[in-house]
Design a protein around this motif. Sequence first.
Motif: not given
Length: 232
Positions: A1-10, A21-29, A196-204
């Motif tokens: 799936m293509k990430i819908k990137s926000s305007n902060n690009h991260q 869980v199935n979307t990979n990190f890419q670029g600066a995201v 609050l309430g959002h589930l985040w996935k952060l790169a390690v």
Amino acid sequence: MKIKSSNNHQTGAVSTFYDLVNTNFQGAVNAICWSRDLAGDFKEIVSKLQLKENITEVSIEDLLALQLSEKGNLARETILTDLQLLADFGASPSLNLLKSYERDEELDFISTDVYSYHVDRSTIGTDTFLCTYYGAASDILPNNQVEQKILIPEIREKLQELHNGSEAEFEAFLKEYYFDLHYQPKPNAQPINLGLGHLWKLAVDHPEQKVLPCVHRAPAENDGEYRLLLIC
């Protein structure tokens, strides 16, 4: 799936747990958010849980034992569902009731506690998942808005004085005591609050990671208020 990137690009945004869980990190995201507006009374859950230590792990049994209103029960069902989704994915989620984390006050020139901006490191391919249901929420910073603390000359000099060994041993020393994981915000850095309430996935930081690890920190707690945090 293509990430819908926000305007902060991260950060990127998805609309389902499956996509998270199935979307990979890419670029600066290096941070992806399953954005949610959760219903239910999470404050009621916090008020009825018992804080045994400054960080108290809450079990499923603890949650099920609570006598809750309809809105409180709605919040509990959300938490139980999140725990189950992550467990089914193969993660080991932990639900924590937090008064505060332990502060690192041993050295006056560098902090290595979770209130300091830092990255997570693992020897295996993994991600950090977190969701704040109640209380102050964590912050992240774009990697181009931070500087690794061990590269700041005055901090590095003091660490070298503390170590007093060879350069090769010094690099090992920095990793052994996790100094290399911590970052200093640059002037005019703009933190992104995870809300609050959002589930985040952060790169390690791990050998298979293709993007920079996500720089984040625990927030200063609000006075007289506990946090309810899911993390794994």
